[in-house]
Enzyme design. Sequence first.
Site, PDB file in Angstrom:
ATOM      1  N   LYS A 228       0.969  -1.277  -0.226  1.00  0.00           N
ATOM      2  CA  LYS A 228      -0.022   0.013   0.114  1.00  0.00           C
ATOM      3  C   LYS A 228       0.728   1.277  -0.168  1.00  0.00           C
ATOM      4  O   LYS A 228       0.589   2.208  -0.696  1.00  0.00           O
ATOM      5  CB  LYS A 228      -0.921  -0.064   1.382  1.00  0.00           C
ATOM      6  CG  LYS A 228      -2.076  -1.101   1.220  1.00  0.00           C
ATOM      7  CD  LYS A 228      -2.846  -1.143   2.520  1.00  0.00           C
ATOM      8  CE  LYS A 228      -3.878  -2.445   2.198  1.00  0.00           C
ATOM      9  NZ  LYS A 228      -4.748  -2.686   3.538  1.00  0.00           N
TER      10      LYS A 228
ATOM     11  N   GLN B 250      -4.554  -0.920   9.859  1.00  0.00           N
ATOM     12  CA  GLN B 250      -4.484  -2.449   9.124  1.00  0.00           C
ATOM     13  C   GLN B 250      -5.021  -3.523  10.195  1.00  0.00           C
ATOM     14  O   GLN B 250      -4.406  -3.422  11.062  1.00  0.00           O
ATOM     15  CB  GLN B 250      -3.004  -2.539   8.788  1.00  0.00           C
ATOM     16  CG  GLN B 250      -2.726  -3.821   8.195  1.00  0.00           C
ATOM     17  CD  GLN B 250      -3.209  -3.928   6.644  1.00  0.00           C
ATOM     18  OE1 GLN B 250      -3.212  -2.994   6.025  1.00  0.00           O
ATOM     19  NE2 GLN B 250      -3.812  -5.072   6.205  1.00  0.00           N
TER      20      GLN B 250
ATOM     21  N   ASP C  27     -10.558   3.587   4.444  1.00  0.00           N
ATOM     22  CA  ASP C  27     -11.020   2.001   4.319  1.00  0.00           C
ATOM     23  C   ASP C  27     -12.624   2.076   4.137  1.00  0.00           C
ATOM     24  O   ASP C  27     -12.987   0.877   3.599  1.00  0.00           O
ATOM     25  CB  ASP C  27     -10.321   1.251   5.489  1.00  0.00           C
ATOM     26  CG  ASP C  27      -9.423   0.334   5.012  1.00  0.00           C
ATOM     27  OD1 ASP C  27      -9.113   0.162   3.922  1.00  0.00           O
ATOM     28  OD2 ASP C  27      -8.817   0.059   6.066  1.00  0.00           O
TER      29      ASP C  27
END
Length: 303
Positions: A52, A96, A119
């Site tokens: 990412k 994460q 997200d």
Amino acid sequence: MEILDGKHIAQTIRQELHEQVESLIRRGMRVPSLAIVQVGNNPASTTYVTNKLKACREVGFNARLVSLPADISQQQLLAKINELNSDNSIDGFIVQLPLPSHINETTVTCAINYHKDVDGLHPHNVGLTALGLPGIVSATPRGIRELLMRYGITTEGKHVVVIGRSNIVGKPMAMLLMQKPYLSLPKMSAASLGDATVTLCHSKTRNLKQICLTADIIIVAVGQPNLLTADMVSEGTVVVDVGINRIDDPSSEKGYRLVGDVDFQHVAPKCSFITPVPGGVGPMTIVSLLQNTMQVYMDSITV
Ligand SMILES: NC(=O)c1ccc[n+]([C@@H]2O[C@H](COP(=O)([O-])OP(=O)(O)OC[C@H]3O[C@@H](n4cnc5c(N)ncnc54)[C@H](OP(=O)(O)O)[C@@H]3O)[C@@H](O)[C@H]2O)c1
């Protein structure tokens, strides 16, 4: 049969984002900025986080890793999230997952300022998706929607079977597919895909095979190799494999290889389109995170 080449499409989108960033720089504006919070050093998470950050830097975003120890308390993590919430130099950030078991993931997700939730997992953004209103769409479903659209695959009136009802993939995917596209405002309609008849399946679903045989499109997000086999798929079906599973492979340098949830070898010949693993949904998820960050950035400068 045609491969839905997520790696290639993601590269194209990264190029588009890179051009957008260059245009911002030419106009003397700041560039979008993303932070990733990683708790502990789970090897799979480290790989995802590294990819990412690499993708972010490739398109010209500022990218920051906030690395925290595995034994950090929930309170300390929430304090760090508050810091990022009020840090004006960060457009968006993610934490994460998975988190160590002593930390409640829902509490952490809800602590993120939903304007910065790139997200798309905060209940506010999930609610907007459910209502068909513009907001931040969860990265994996957004990536799948984009992939289908870029291959000219429509969903109107089609029967789409989604297998898996997780909050990050199955549920938001089903919501996007069943929307009336006209409910979407312009910002979202550029990538809108809806009007499908959706069946959402899970571990308690009876007759999964019979349901799948009536599908025009099957999206599998379970986490079990070979869950979808050739006898469950009709000729011409579009199959999207979200699963990422590590299986032992002594012949590989790493000792394992990645497979999806679909018995690709036997299912692919029956499909009109199918995603590979790796190189299908995975790269699209990463690039969707970048698109969400750009979306938040654009909102911040147009307010
Ligand atoms: N490519 C990407 O970018 C990406 C992104 C996210 C996730 N993933 C991968 O996608 C997979 C799923 O992830 P997730 O987070 O959505 O998983 P999850 O939270 O573990 O959910 C799995 C879902 O599969 C259902 N399920 C389990 N066994 C089943 C069966 N035999 N038949 C039908 N449904 C069954 C479960 O049903 P119940 O609800 O009844 O338990 C659950 O809804 C994993 O391999 C993950 O690594 C990939």
